[in-house]
Design a protein around this motif. Structure first.
Motif, PDB file in Angstrom:
ATOM      1  N   GLU A 118      41.838  24.744  38.035  1.00 15.21           N
ATOM      2  CA  GLU A 118      42.381  25.756  38.941  1.00 15.21           C
ATOM      3  C   GLU A 118      41.261  26.545  39.618  1.00 15.21           C
ATOM      4  O   GLU A 118      41.385  26.930  40.783  1.00 15.21           O
ATOM      5  CB  GLU A 118      43.309  26.699  38.181  1.00 15.21           C
ATOM      6  N   ALA A 119      40.149  26.769  38.914  1.00 19.96           N
ATOM      7  CA  ALA A 119      39.020  27.495  39.508  1.00 19.96           C
ATOM      8  C   ALA A 119      38.423  26.710  40.662  1.00 19.96           C
ATOM      9  O   ALA A 119      38.063  27.283  41.688  1.00 19.96           O
ATOM     10  CB  ALA A 119      37.965  27.781  38.445  1.00 19.96           C
ATOM     11  N   VAL A 120      38.319  25.403  40.509  1.00 22.38           N
ATOM     12  CA  VAL A 120      37.786  24.575  41.600  1.00 22.38           C
ATOM     13  C   VAL A 120      38.737  24.605  42.792  1.00 22.38           C
ATOM     14  O   VAL A 120      38.316  24.785  43.937  1.00 22.38           O
ATOM     15  CB  VAL A 120      37.535  23.130  41.116  1.00 22.38           C
ATOM     16  N   ARG A 121      40.020  24.451  42.516  1.00 23.41           N
ATOM     17  CA  ARG A 121      40.998  24.470  43.617  1.00 23.41           C
ATOM     18  C   ARG A 121      41.010  25.820  44.320  1.00 23.41           C
ATOM     19  O   ARG A 121      41.012  25.895  45.558  1.00 23.41           O
ATOM     20  CB  ARG A 121      42.392  24.148  43.075  1.00 23.41           C
ATOM     21  N   TRP A 122      41.023  26.912  43.544  1.00 21.79           N
ATOM     22  CA  TRP A 122      41.071  28.241  44.130  1.00 21.79           C
ATOM     23  C   TRP A 122      39.762  28.566  44.834  1.00 21.79           C
ATOM     24  O   TRP A 122      39.755  29.202  45.897  1.00 21.79           O
ATOM     25  CB  TRP A 122      41.362  29.273  43.032  1.00 21.79           C
ATOM     26  N   GLY A 123      38.636  28.114  44.269  1.00 22.11           N
ATOM     27  CA  GLY A 123      37.345  28.346  44.902  1.00 22.11           C
ATOM     28  C   GLY A 123      37.219  27.637  46.243  1.00 22.11           C
ATOM     29  O   GLY A 123      36.659  28.185  47.191  1.00 22.11           O
ATOM     30  N   LEU A 124      37.746  26.430  46.327  1.00 22.09           N
ATOM     31  CA  LEU A 124      37.714  25.705  47.606  1.00 22.09           C
ATOM     32  C   LEU A 124      38.578  26.396  48.659  1.00 22.09           C
ATOM     33  O   LEU A 124      38.192  26.475  49.832  1.00 22.09           O
ATOM     34  CB  LEU A 124      38.157  24.259  47.409  1.00 22.09           C
ATOM     35  N   SER A 181      41.394  32.255  37.538  1.00 18.98           N
ATOM     36  CA  SER A 181      42.013  31.119  36.862  1.00 18.98           C
ATOM     37  C   SER A 181      42.211  31.391  35.377  1.00 18.98           C
ATOM     38  O   SER A 181      43.196  30.949  34.787  1.00 18.98           O
ATOM     39  CB  SER A 181      41.162  29.869  37.041  1.00 18.98           C
ATOM     40  N   ALA A 182      41.281  32.123  34.778  1.00 17.45           N
ATOM     41  CA  ALA A 182      41.398  32.431  33.349  1.00 17.45           C
ATOM     42  C   ALA A 182      42.544  33.388  33.070  1.00 17.45           C
ATOM     43  O   ALA A 182      43.052  33.429  31.952  1.00 17.45           O
ATOM     44  CB  ALA A 182      40.094  33.004  32.831  1.00 17.45           C
ATOM     45  N   THR A 183      42.965  34.145  34.065  1.00 17.41           N
ATOM     46  CA  THR A 183      44.105  35.037  33.855  1.00 17.41           C
ATOM     47  C   THR A 183      45.426  34.271  33.894  1.00 17.41           C
ATOM     48  O   THR A 183      46.441  34.806  33.459  1.00 17.41           O
ATOM     49  CB  THR A 183      44.158  36.153  34.912  1.00 17.41           C
ATOM     50  N   ARG A 184      45.401  33.056  34.373  1.00 22.99           N
ATOM     51  CA  ARG A 184      46.629  32.288  34.493  1.00 22.99           C
ATOM     52  C   ARG A 184      46.778  31.202  33.442  1.00 22.99           C
ATOM     53  O   ARG A 184      47.885  30.772  33.137  1.00 22.99           O
ATOM     54  CB  ARG A 184      46.700  31.643  35.884  1.00 22.99           C
ATOM     55  N   PHE A 185      45.651  30.715  32.895  1.00 20.30           N
ATOM     56  CA  PHE A 185      45.684  29.606  31.948  1.00 20.30           C
ATOM     57  C   PHE A 185      44.879  29.938  30.701  1.00 20.30           C
ATOM     58  O   PHE A 185      44.014  30.818  30.731  1.00 20.30           O
ATOM     59  CB  PHE A 185      45.127  28.326  32.594  1.00 20.30           C
ATOM     60  N   LEU A 187      31.739  33.824  44.448  1.00 18.21           N
ATOM     61  CA  LEU A 187      32.832  32.874  44.633  1.00 18.21           C
ATOM     62  C   LEU A 187      33.162  32.161  43.323  1.00 18.21           C
ATOM     63  O   LEU A 187      34.336  32.039  42.951  1.00 18.21           O
ATOM     64  CB  LEU A 187      32.445  31.863  45.712  1.00 18.21           C
ATOM     65  N   ILE A 188      32.143  31.733  42.598  1.00 16.22           N
ATOM     66  CA  ILE A 188      32.362  31.053  41.317  1.00 16.22           C
ATOM     67  C   ILE A 188      32.957  31.999  40.292  1.00 16.22           C
ATOM     68  O   ILE A 188      33.928  31.659  39.601  1.00 16.22           O
ATOM     69  CB  ILE A 188      31.029  30.450  40.814  1.00 16.22           C
ATOM     70  N   LEU A 189      32.412  33.198  40.189  1.00 18.11           N
ATOM     71  CA  LEU A 189      32.907  34.144  39.192  1.00 18.11           C
ATOM     72  C   LEU A 189      34.331  34.590  39.483  1.00 18.11           C
ATOM     73  O   LEU A 189      35.167  34.680  38.566  1.00 18.11           O
ATOM     74  CB  LEU A 189      31.982  35.352  39.115  1.00 18.11           C
ATOM     75  N   ILE A 190      34.645  34.866  40.727  1.00 17.30           N
ATOM     76  CA  ILE A 190      36.006  35.279  41.085  1.00 17.30           C
ATOM     77  C   ILE A 190      36.990  34.155  40.794  1.00 17.30           C
ATOM     78  O   ILE A 190      38.078  34.390  40.254  1.00 17.30           O
ATOM     79  CB  ILE A 190      36.067  35.716  42.565  1.00 17.30           C
TER      80      ILE A 190
END
Length: 76
Positions: free
Chosen positions: A50-56, A37-41, A29-32
């Motif tokens: 964004e990783a925290v928001r998307w992970g939640l 998020s790294a592909t967008r920013f 979950l963390i890695l995905i």
């Protein structure tokens, strides 16, 4: 029939607990979330936010699936 290769014998062991497979869920979950998020920013603060928001959101989605499957298993 020859025995399976040594590296696969532990993966499909007869006595393996299914709980062991769920140990990898938080790491995945963390890695995905980070990779997506790294592909967008390009900046780390935006990537982490964004990783925290998307992970939640992903975690909530997985919890809903588990609850629905549990409800179906108890009803049927």
């Amino acid at each position: 029939m020859p025995p399976p290769p040594l590296e696969l014998s532990g993966l499909f062991a007869q006595g393996a607990s299914p709980v062991l497979y769920y140990v990898h869920v938080p790491v995945l979950l963390i890695l995905i979330s980070l990779v997506y998020s790294a592909t967008r920013f390009d900046q780390w603060n935006l990537i982490l936010r964004e990783a925290v928001r998307w992970g939640l959101r992903l975690l909530l989605f997985l919890v809903v699936i588990v609850v629905v499957l549990y409800a179906l298993a108890t009803i049927i």
